[in-house]
Design an enzyme around this catalytic site. Structure first.
Site, PDB file in Angstrom:
ATOM      1  CG  ASP A  95      80.213  79.315 -27.791  1.00 49.29           C
ATOM      2  OD1 ASP A  95      80.063  78.272 -28.460  1.00 49.29           O
ATOM      3  OD2 ASP A  95      79.630  80.388 -28.045  1.00 49.29           O
TER       4      ASP A  95
ATOM      5  CB  SER B 111      74.126  80.179 -32.190  1.00 47.33           C
ATOM      6  OG  SER B 111      75.113  79.434 -32.835  1.00 47.33           O
TER       7      SER B 111
END
Length: 524
Positions: free
Chosen positions: A437, A178
């Site tokens: 995602d 991330s």
């Protein structure tokens, strides 16, 4: 912290604590071993980090880190596997020292040691006693990158040979997911001679102000009936607001249990709350809060599920209202808790340390953006059209009034120009992305972005969620995640096999100040 105050979802991957579970059986590909959870080689330490890497006379602060070296017994000269969790207190991430994660898999495979370093201005890694605007002067992406470099070149680990692990003595592998995945990519781009290889999962390398695409993977891959009914309910809310019918609006928000929320944008902003639960999904999550929400909308009282088209706005509106009013906090404080205009709340004024939300918003408001808003007009949306960038930019001003006299626009162009954005270049950088995602549209696998996988920068995709490939057991549940993990281990192994100690050049002075040509001398 109140649910719904502020309009931001952080990027961080799920924490994994070393004590959460026992060993995991891993088979297949490069991982044909039975994993064990090391219990004696995990320690907590601190490192003297510079406050300002551009002015080292500014002093140092204690930066916590955790280390482990017992995977098959650390081999001197073996790789050092470094990760920072990014926007979180790192104390809950000791599981990333174990082979229940890709970090530990690499350490075990290569007989290396693993480190988790807390990011500056998160947890207890604070140069100053508060998180004021003045303290945040040194809270930047570049300072965080410089932290990683300085640690790699200077840390001494508490095991035999731990004083000979600099990048001149052993290869370093940087891992992140991330935001910390982006930090991994940024670092390999910015400091090409420090880390030999990198593994970036769900790496949000492209900073974007109006990141309406956050909800697109969710809209496109969630159950169709749920998606259609959410869109129908949101459209109904927007129609009521556009009509100017105050009575209808008040009745509607009361039915949702949010009658005390005053401002229209705050009211419809709360409707994002169940959508943000999508980020918590993984191949092993099974039942979840998000699917509880969808079931509340799509399974009727007879136990029958709606067709792909959904039940339609009438049923969905009533079902969502019942779900909302039964799951939100107590009525007596919903108005303040779900509103964003009362700047006297501690949410806006609390500058004490270990406040991850405040520290993350500083990066959001200044450098990365990622404001999660409505889709553009004419495009399907899960979020009310009232939710535009100014809604969240106003909150940046409220959180940091000493820094912003008006709502700021994050300088994402500067960030993308500094590190490359979608088109970042780095040697030996493995990138993993997931179809589901919510952050995919800020990664190199965003739709419409032509970033090619290459041997030096391979991109391997799964069908999974946010950072799914970092967790070993997700590969056992999803073959597409297993493929990502296997390919990642393969590339890292191949790259590490090519590492050699760097050479340094020295000048040899002889008679009459005549200088011979510089010759390379191997570093030991």
């Amino acid at each position: 912290m109140c649910i719904g105050v502020g309009g931001f979802s952080a990027t961080e991957c799920a924490p994994v604590n070393a004590s959460d579970a026992d060993a995991v059986l891993v088979t297949g590909g490069y991982r044909n071993v039975t994993c064990r959870l090391p219990r004696r080689g995990v320690g907590s330490y601190t490192f003297k980090q510079f406050i300002d890497h551009n002015n080292t006379s500014s002093g140092t602060f204690d930066q916590p880190y955790w280390a482990s070296w017992e995977f098959q017994i650390y081999k001197p000269g073996g790789p050092i596997i470094l990760m920072t969790p990014g926007e979180s207190n790192a104390d809950g991430f000791t599981g990333y020292l174990t082979n229940r994660t890709i970090n530990g898999q690499i350490a075990q495979q290569e007989k290396g040691a693993a480190i988790v370093l807390e990011h500056r201005f998160f947890g207890l890694s604070n140069p100053y006693p508060d998180l004021s605007v003045a303290s945040f002067k040194y809270h930047t992406i570049q300072q965080a990158i410089d932290d990683l470099e300085y640690l790699a070149n200077n840390v001494v680990l508490p095991f035999p040979g731990g004083d000979k692990i600099s990048p001149a003595d052993a290869p370093w592998v940087l891992i992140g997911g991330s935001y910390s995945g982006a930090l991994t990519a940024f670092t390999l781009n910015n400091k090409p001679d420090v880390f030999w290889a990198g593994y970036a999962s769900s790496a949000v390398v492209e900073s974007i102000v109006d990141f309406w695409q956050y909800f697109e993977p969710e809209r496109l891959t969630m159950p169709k009936n749920c998606s259609n009914d959410i869109q129908a309910v949101i459209a109904h809310w927007d129609q009521v607001i556009a009509s100017g019918n105050t009575t209808a609006f008040n009745e509607l928000k009361t039915s949702f249990g949010i009658g005390g929320v005053v401002h229209q944008d705050d009211v419809v902003g709360t409707l994002r709350n169940p959508l943000w639960n999508w980020q918590e999904l993984s191949p092993t999550s099974g039942g979840s809060v998000f699917f509880d929400f969808c079931d509340a909308l799509e399974v009727n009282s007879a136990g029958k599920s709606a067709p792909a088209s959904g039940w339609g706005v009438e049923h969905a509106l009533s079902a969502w209202a019942n779900y909302s009013s039964s799951t939100l906090p107590g009525r007596e404080w919903r108005g303040d808790c779900l509103g964003t205009y009362n700047t006297s709340q501690s949410f806006w004024t609390d500058t004490s340390i270990d406040n991850a939300n405040r520290s993350w918003l500083w990066i959001v408001c200044n450098q990365m953006g990622f404001l999660q808003e409505s889709a553009p007009s004419g495009y399907p949306t899960l979020v009310s059209r009232l939710i535009q960038p100014i809604y969240d930019e106003r909150q940046c001003q409220q959180m940091f009034p000493a820094a912003f006299s008006s709502p700021p626009v994050p300088d994402v162009e500067k960030t993308n120009n500094a590190y490359g954005g979608f088109y970042l270049k780095a040697d030996r950088l493995f990138t993993a992305t997931g179809l589901r995602d919510p952050w995919r549209f800020a990664t190199v696998s965003a739709d419409g972005i032509d970033v090619q996988s290459t041997p030096e920068q391979p991109i391997v995709k799964s069908d999974a969620f946010h950072c799914s490939d970092l967790i070993t057991k997700n590969g056992l549940a999803d073959p597409t995640v297993l493929n990502v993990q296997t390919q990642g281990l393969k590339y890292i192994s191949e790259w590490l096999s090519t590492w050699e100690p760097p050479v340094v050049s020295v000048e040899v002075n002889v008679d009459l100040n005549f200088k011979h040509r510089a010759y390379p001398i191997p570093r030991r």
